[in-house]
Design a protein around this motif. Structure first.
Motif, PDB file in Angstrom:
ATOM      1  N   TYR A   1      33.444 -20.791  29.100  1.00 24.42           N
ATOM      2  CA  TYR A   1      32.943 -21.541  27.948  1.00 24.42           C
ATOM      3  C   TYR A   1      32.789 -20.596  26.770  1.00 24.42           C
ATOM      4  O   TYR A   1      32.264 -19.499  26.920  1.00 24.42           O
ATOM      5  CB  TYR A   1      31.592 -22.199  28.283  1.00 24.42           C
ATOM      6  CG  TYR A   1      31.705 -23.049  29.512  1.00 24.42           C
ATOM      7  CD1 TYR A   1      32.326 -24.287  29.456  1.00 24.42           C
ATOM      8  CD2 TYR A   1      31.268 -22.588  30.741  1.00 24.42           C
ATOM      9  CE1 TYR A   1      32.495 -25.062  30.587  1.00 24.42           C
ATOM     10  CE2 TYR A   1      31.428 -23.347  31.886  1.00 24.42           C
ATOM     11  CZ  TYR A   1      32.041 -24.581  31.806  1.00 24.42           C
ATOM     12  OH  TYR A   1      32.215 -25.340  32.932  1.00 24.42           O
ATOM     13  N   THR A   2      33.231 -21.046  25.608  1.00 21.69           N
ATOM     14  CA  THR A   2      33.118 -20.260  24.391  1.00 21.69           C
ATOM     15  C   THR A   2      32.116 -20.940  23.467  1.00 21.69           C
ATOM     16  O   THR A   2      32.184 -22.157  23.255  1.00 21.69           O
ATOM     17  CB  THR A   2      34.487 -20.152  23.695  1.00 21.69           C
ATOM     18  OG1 THR A   2      35.420 -19.591  24.620  1.00 21.69           O
ATOM     19  CG2 THR A   2      34.400 -19.270  22.459  1.00 21.69           C
ATOM     20  N   TYR A   3      31.195 -20.153  22.945  1.00 21.07           N
ATOM     21  CA  TYR A   3      30.174 -20.653  22.028  1.00 21.07           C
ATOM     22  C   TYR A   3      30.280 -19.924  20.702  1.00 21.07           C
ATOM     23  O   TYR A   3      30.488 -18.714  20.671  1.00 21.07           O
ATOM     24  CB  TYR A   3      28.765 -20.386  22.577  1.00 21.07           C
ATOM     25  CG  TYR A   3      28.403 -21.182  23.791  1.00 21.07           C
ATOM     26  CD1 TYR A   3      27.650 -22.342  23.684  1.00 21.07           C
ATOM     27  CD2 TYR A   3      28.795 -20.766  25.062  1.00 21.07           C
ATOM     28  CE1 TYR A   3      27.294 -23.071  24.803  1.00 21.07           C
ATOM     29  CE2 TYR A   3      28.448 -21.488  26.187  1.00 21.07           C
ATOM     30  CZ  TYR A   3      27.705 -22.642  26.045  1.00 21.07           C
ATOM     31  OH  TYR A   3      27.359 -23.368  27.164  1.00 21.07           O
TER      32      TYR A   3
ATOM     33  N   VAL B   1      30.891 -17.507  28.288  1.00 19.70           N
ATOM     34  CA  VAL B   1      30.155 -17.648  29.543  1.00 19.70           C
ATOM     35  C   VAL B   1      31.165 -17.966  30.637  1.00 19.70           C
ATOM     36  O   VAL B   1      31.928 -18.929  30.524  1.00 19.70           O
ATOM     37  CB  VAL B   1      29.103 -18.775  29.436  1.00 19.70           C
ATOM     38  CG1 VAL B   1      28.388 -18.987  30.766  1.00 19.70           C
ATOM     39  CG2 VAL B   1      28.106 -18.476  28.317  1.00 19.70           C
ATOM     40  N   LYS B   2      31.174 -17.139  31.697  1.00 14.60           N
ATOM     41  CA  LYS B   2      32.087 -17.341  32.827  1.00 14.60           C
ATOM     42  C   LYS B   2      31.276 -17.615  34.076  1.00 14.60           C
ATOM     43  O   LYS B   2      30.364 -16.856  34.414  1.00 14.60           O
ATOM     44  CB  LYS B   2      32.985 -16.122  33.035  1.00 14.60           C
ATOM     45  CG  LYS B   2      33.944 -15.915  31.881  1.00 14.60           C
ATOM     46  CD  LYS B   2      34.934 -14.831  32.158  1.00 14.60           C
ATOM     47  CE  LYS B   2      35.886 -14.758  30.955  1.00 14.60           C
ATOM     48  NZ  LYS B   2      37.137 -14.154  31.280  1.00 14.60           N
ATOM     49  N   ALA B   3      31.612 -18.725  34.754  1.00 18.95           N
ATOM     50  CA  ALA B   3      30.887 -19.151  35.944  1.00 18.95           C
ATOM     51  C   ALA B   3      31.874 -19.626  37.005  1.00 18.95           C
ATOM     52  O   ALA B   3      33.051 -19.858  36.707  1.00 18.95           O
ATOM     53  CB  ALA B   3      29.918 -20.277  35.583  1.00 18.95           C
ATOM     54  N   THR B   4      31.372 -19.804  38.226  1.00 17.35           N
ATOM     55  CA  THR B   4      32.177 -20.334  39.319  1.00 17.35           C
ATOM     56  C   THR B   4      31.443 -21.523  39.920  1.00 17.35           C
ATOM     57  O   THR B   4      30.274 -21.400  40.318  1.00 17.35           O
ATOM     58  CB  THR B   4      32.411 -19.266  40.409  1.00 17.35           C
ATOM     59  OG1 THR B   4      33.013 -18.128  39.800  1.00 17.35           O
ATOM     60  CG2 THR B   4      33.319 -19.785  41.506  1.00 17.35           C
TER      61      THR B   4
ATOM     62  N   LYS C   1      27.647 -14.944  40.348  1.00 17.15           N
ATOM     63  CA  LYS C   1      26.937 -14.510  39.145  1.00 17.15           C
ATOM     64  C   LYS C   1      27.627 -15.158  37.953  1.00 17.15           C
ATOM     65  O   LYS C   1      28.800 -15.514  38.013  1.00 17.15           O
ATOM     66  CB  LYS C   1      27.003 -12.983  38.982  1.00 17.15           C
ATOM     67  CG  LYS C   1      26.395 -12.208  40.129  1.00 17.15           C
ATOM     68  CD  LYS C   1      24.912 -12.364  40.200  1.00 17.15           C
ATOM     69  CE  LYS C   1      24.353 -11.507  41.329  1.00 17.15           C
ATOM     70  NZ  LYS C   1      22.994 -11.856  41.658  1.00 17.15           N
ATOM     71  N   VAL C   2      26.914 -15.298  36.874  1.00 15.21           N
ATOM     72  CA  VAL C   2      27.472 -15.777  35.616  1.00 15.21           C
ATOM     73  C   VAL C   2      27.528 -14.575  34.683  1.00 15.21           C
ATOM     74  O   VAL C   2      26.550 -13.833  34.574  1.00 15.21           O
ATOM     75  CB  VAL C   2      26.613 -16.906  35.013  1.00 15.21           C
ATOM     76  CG1 VAL C   2      27.048 -17.240  33.599  1.00 15.21           C
ATOM     77  CG2 VAL C   2      26.667 -18.142  35.904  1.00 15.21           C
TER      78      VAL C   2
ATOM     79  N   MET D   1      26.677 -24.509  40.780  1.00 19.59           N
ATOM     80  CA  MET D   1      27.476 -23.280  40.851  1.00 19.59           C
ATOM     81  C   MET D   1      27.429 -22.710  42.266  1.00 19.59           C
ATOM     82  O   MET D   1      26.513 -23.012  43.032  1.00 19.59           O
ATOM     83  CB  MET D   1      26.970 -22.267  39.833  1.00 19.59           C
ATOM     84  CG  MET D   1      27.285 -22.682  38.400  1.00 19.59           C
ATOM     85  SD  MET D   1      26.677 -21.516  37.188  1.00 19.59           S
ATOM     86  CE  MET D   1      24.955 -22.008  37.080  1.00 19.59           C
ATOM     87  N   ARG D   2      28.429 -21.895  42.569  1.00 11.49           N
ATOM     88  CA  ARG D   2      28.477 -21.251  43.877  1.00 11.49           C
ATOM     89  C   ARG D   2      27.214 -20.389  44.020  1.00 11.49           C
ATOM     90  O   ARG D   2      26.944 -19.531  43.179  1.00 11.49           O
ATOM     91  CB  ARG D   2      29.738 -20.419  44.015  1.00 11.49           C
ATOM     92  CG  ARG D   2      29.970 -19.958  45.458  1.00 11.49           C
ATOM     93  CD  ARG D   2      31.324 -19.372  45.665  1.00 11.49           C
ATOM     94  NE  ARG D   2      31.357 -18.066  44.999  1.00 11.49           N
ATOM     95  CZ  ARG D   2      32.462 -17.448  44.623  1.00 11.49           C
ATOM     96  NH1 ARG D   2      33.637 -18.004  44.825  1.00 11.49           N
ATOM     97  NH2 ARG D   2      32.410 -16.274  44.044  1.00 11.49           N
TER      98      ARG D   2
END
Length: 167
Positions: A149-151, A137-140, A95-96, A90-91
């Motif tokens: 991502y959906t859980y 969950v959102k990430a870069t 932040k996630v 990740m960058r």
């Protein structure tokens, strides 16, 4: 799928925690979308629950193996530590964001993993997971790709209850 996923996740957990000698994980039980696992390490028994996303965005990129894990390490005095594990770096300055129903938690990034930025919020996050229906969950990525991502949280409470007395 979950057995292969748990072995991959264990390798990532061990690499990120610097633990060199550990046994392969044992699946304790599967609870809908969440599996409960344990393994022996130098610090004693480690237990964790793990899930994979039900949806990944954008669909046209290689995400690698993606997991969300909540770990118990009684020998290290760690109780219910949430961790997002990505299949890519990740960058570093990113932040996630983890949203459970309508509550958002911020995670800090190190390489391909992320942990709750304010450790005092870990119990609130785990409580939200127990009470929630879904988690996003959102990430870069290091390349700058925004991912989501959906859980499903179906089974998280039973899985966490199963590892409650991890010894």
């Amino acid at each position: 799928m979950f057995v292969r996923s748990s072995v991959t996740a264990l390798a990532l957990i061990l690499a990120s925690s610097g633990i060199a000698s550990a046994q392969s994980p044992t699946r304790i039980e599967q609870f809908n979308a969440w599996g409960a696992y344990s393994y022996k390490s130098n610090g004693g028994t480690v237990c964790y629950v793990l899930s994979v996303p039900t949806a990944k965005e954008p669909q046209n990129v290689n995400h690698g193996d993606i997991f969300f894990v909540v770990t118990q390490r009684p020998g290290q005095n760690i109780s219910y530590e949430p961790q997002a594990m990505m299949g890519y770096p990740m960058r570093p300055d990113s932040k996630v964001n983890v949203t459970i129903d309508s509550k958002t938690f911020v995670l800090f990034v190190k390489d391909s993993s992320a942990w709750v930025e304010n450790a005092a919020e870990e119990p609130a996050m785990v409580a939200a997971m127990r009470a929630g229906k879904s988690m996003t969950v959102k990430a870069t990525s290091a390349r700058g790709t925004a991912t989501t991502y959906t859980y499903s949280l179906s089974g998280i409470t039973a899985a966490l209850n199963k590892i409650e007395d991890c010894k």
